[in-house]
Write an enzyme that holds these catalytic residues in place. Structure first.
Site, mmCIF file in Angstrom:
data_model
loop_
_atom_site.group_PDB
_atom_site.id
_atom_site.type_symbol
_atom_site.label_atom_id
_atom_site.label_comp_id
_atom_site.label_asym_id
_atom_site.label_seq_id
_atom_site.Cartn_x
_atom_site.Cartn_y
_atom_site.Cartn_z
ATOM 1 N N ARG A 46 -1.150 -25.403 -41.248
ATOM 2 C CA ARG A 46 -0.259 -24.290 -41.595
ATOM 3 C C ARG A 46 -0.105 -24.203 -43.113
ATOM 4 N NH1 ARG A 46 4.842 -25.185 -41.926
ATOM 5 N NH2 ARG A 46 5.001 -26.407 -40.013
ATOM 6 N N TYR A 98 2.136 3.876 -42.133
ATOM 7 C CA TYR A 98 1.564 3.293 -40.916
ATOM 8 C C TYR A 98 2.711 3.045 -39.919
ATOM 9 C CZ TYR A 98 -0.553 -0.111 -37.804
ATOM 10 O OH TYR A 98 -0.994 -0.769 -36.688
ATOM 11 N N ASP A 170 -0.008 -1.197 -50.052
ATOM 12 C CA ASP A 170 -0.821 -1.394 -48.849
ATOM 13 C C ASP A 170 -2.122 -0.625 -49.099
ATOM 14 O OD1 ASP A 170 -2.125 -1.213 -46.395
ATOM 15 O OD2 ASP A 170 -0.270 -1.134 -45.240
ATOM 16 N N LYS A 195 -9.095 -4.138 -40.568
ATOM 17 C CA LYS A 195 -9.749 -2.843 -40.743
ATOM 18 C C LYS A 195 -11.019 -3.017 -41.584
ATOM 19 C CE LYS A 195 -6.022 -1.687 -38.579
ATOM 20 N NZ LYS A 195 -4.818 -1.157 -39.213
HETATM 21 C C1 LIG Z 1 -3.431 -1.511 -39.174
HETATM 22 C C2 LIG Z 1 -2.562 -1.360 -40.367
HETATM 23 C C3 LIG Z 1 -1.506 -2.251 -40.623
HETATM 24 C C4 LIG Z 1 -1.152 -3.374 -39.646
HETATM 25 O O1 LIG Z 1 -2.129 -4.341 -39.600
HETATM 26 P P1 LIG Z 1 -2.441 -5.230 -38.260
HETATM 27 O O2 LIG Z 1 -3.573 -6.067 -38.724
HETATM 28 O O3 LIG Z 1 -2.798 -4.276 -37.188
HETATM 29 O O4 LIG Z 1 -1.203 -5.993 -37.968
HETATM 30 C C5 LIG Z 1 -0.762 -2.076 -41.771
HETATM 31 N N1 LIG Z 1 -1.027 -1.062 -42.629
HETATM 32 C C6 LIG Z 1 -2.024 -0.184 -42.424
HETATM 33 C C7 LIG Z 1 -2.262 0.903 -43.406
HETATM 34 C C8 LIG Z 1 -2.815 -0.295 -41.278
HETATM 35 O O5 LIG Z 1 -3.788 0.591 -41.069
#
Ligand SMILES: *Cc1c(COP(=O)(O)O)cnc(C)c1O
Length: 381
Positions: A46, A98, A170, A195
């Protein structure tokens, strides 16, 4: 070094015993101590794991950050960042956020006394006007979902600096290959690595890069303290994905532009949102700020029945949530990805019953266009 090179070389040269060129998967929870009061640098996975560390250090290099951190998901990464704040603090947030981040802020963190204002962060002035005496941070999406509004990261970072606020971006839709936010003045970038970074729709992970070393120390404390770390297998898969980031992004963007242009002239398509098209409001800013326009497209069909028809009849393009992988996906944001946002707000934002979102993959673009064409034809095809 070019970002594509840094990406291709992630995870190299970690293993001195055998000379393995790829970092091994250190599938171990704990590490033997060489002696009393001694450590190999690793004590418990961890707190630190060599495979995860290879990913974290690689991310830091890609971002120009002092440190990188890997989490069990994008939401875990964003959750961990919220521990930087305390009761009474206020954050300014992108309004077409999101859906999962919106749910996290409104349903989970509000109960601990954080407050959030949602504004159009593609307009620096709206952010400035939302600042209150207790505003501690801006949480902004560099390219929003699904309407692809573009944030002026440099301008926003200046506003944050002048007002003693953290600038958190983000950058999931662009990745450091297309936008290096920390170079433009942001303090922290956060990713759903699930992603584009991992890129194969086969792993869920979250990543954070922090510019300042003292701030990174705090983020590390929270990562270890809250414990939502990425496991070694998934760290390795993410490393494996990042190696081809440049190649994938180049191909996905090329495909996205071709599809956007094709959609634009289709008689059954209304508005097309793609920042690579000159008529998109963020086109000029992205041309100036980013290394490309990304590979997400949103478009409106001309009648509601076409929504279901396209979702059901596309063969190569899968009807599925998520985005950024090598396979093309199509989804219906109003119902699938943005269900946690109030209907009136969705309507105001333009996320309506005619809007579809495409995550364009690396397939041959003519095949993708032919797939959409036959789906538009419907029963007669
Ligand atoms: C998918 C996504 C998230 C969340 O991420 P996870 O890996 O699904 O928990 C946060 N911000 C954006 C812009 C996303 O597309």
């Amino acid at each position: 070094m070019n970002i594509a090179t840094t990406a291709a070389q992630i995870g190299l040269e970690r293993e001195s015993r055998t000379g393995a060129v790829t970092v091994p998967i250190y599938q171990t929870a704990t590490f033997r101590h060489p002696g009393l009061g001694q450590s190999t640098g690793y004590d418990y996975s961890r707190s630190g794991n060599p495979t995860r560390q290879a990913l974290e250090e690689g991310l830091a290099r890609l971002e120009g950050a002092s440190r990188g951190f890997a989490y069990a998901s994008g939401m875990a990464a964003i959750t961990s960042l919220m521990f930087l704040f305390q009761q009474g603090d206020h954050l300014i947030v992108t309004e077409d956020l999101y859906g999962g981040s919106y749910r996290l802020f409104e349903k989970l963190f509000q109960q601990f006394g954080l407050t959030f204002s949602y504004v159009d962060t593609s307009d620096v002035e709206q952010v400035r006007q939302a600042i209150r005496p207790n505003t501690r941070a801006l949480f902004v999406e560099s390219l929003t979902n699904p309407l692809l509004k573009v944030a002026d990261v440099r301008g926003l970072a200046e506003v944050c600096k002048a007002n003693d606020m953290l600038c958190i971006v983000d950058n999931t839709f662009l990745t450091p290959y297309l936008l290096r936010c920390l170079d433009l003045g942001a303090d922290i970038t956060v990713y759903s690595g699930s992603k584009y970074l991992a890129g194969h729709n086969d792993v869920v992970c979250g990543l954070v890069a922090v510019k300042d070393a003292a701030l990174a120390e705090k983020v590390y404390f929270h990562q270890n303290g809250a414990g939502a770390v990425l496991g070694p297998q998934d760290s390795w898969l993410t490393i494996r994905g990042i190696k081809t980031l440049g190649l994938r992004m180049d191909r996905q963007q090329e495909n996205a532009l071709a599809l956007a242009q094709w959609l634009e002239q289709h008689p059954k398509v209304g508005r097309v949102y793609y920042p690579g098209l000159p008529n998109h409001p963020g086109h000029a800013l992205m041309q100036h700020q980013c290394g490309g326009f990304g590979a997400m497209i949103a478009f409106e069909v001309t009648e509601p029945a076409l929504v279901n028809q396209l979702l059901m009849k596309t063969q190569i393009i899968s009807f599925a949530e998520s985005l950024g992988g090598v396979e093309s996906l199509i989804t219906f944001p109003q119902v699938q990805t943005h269900a946690d946002i109030e209907p009136e707000k969705l309507q105001r934002l333009g996320i309506n019953h005619l809007l579809l979102r495409l995550s364009v993959g690396i397939e041959d673009k003519d095949d993708l266009i032919a797939d959409l064409a036959q789906a538009f034809e419907g029963e007669d095809a």
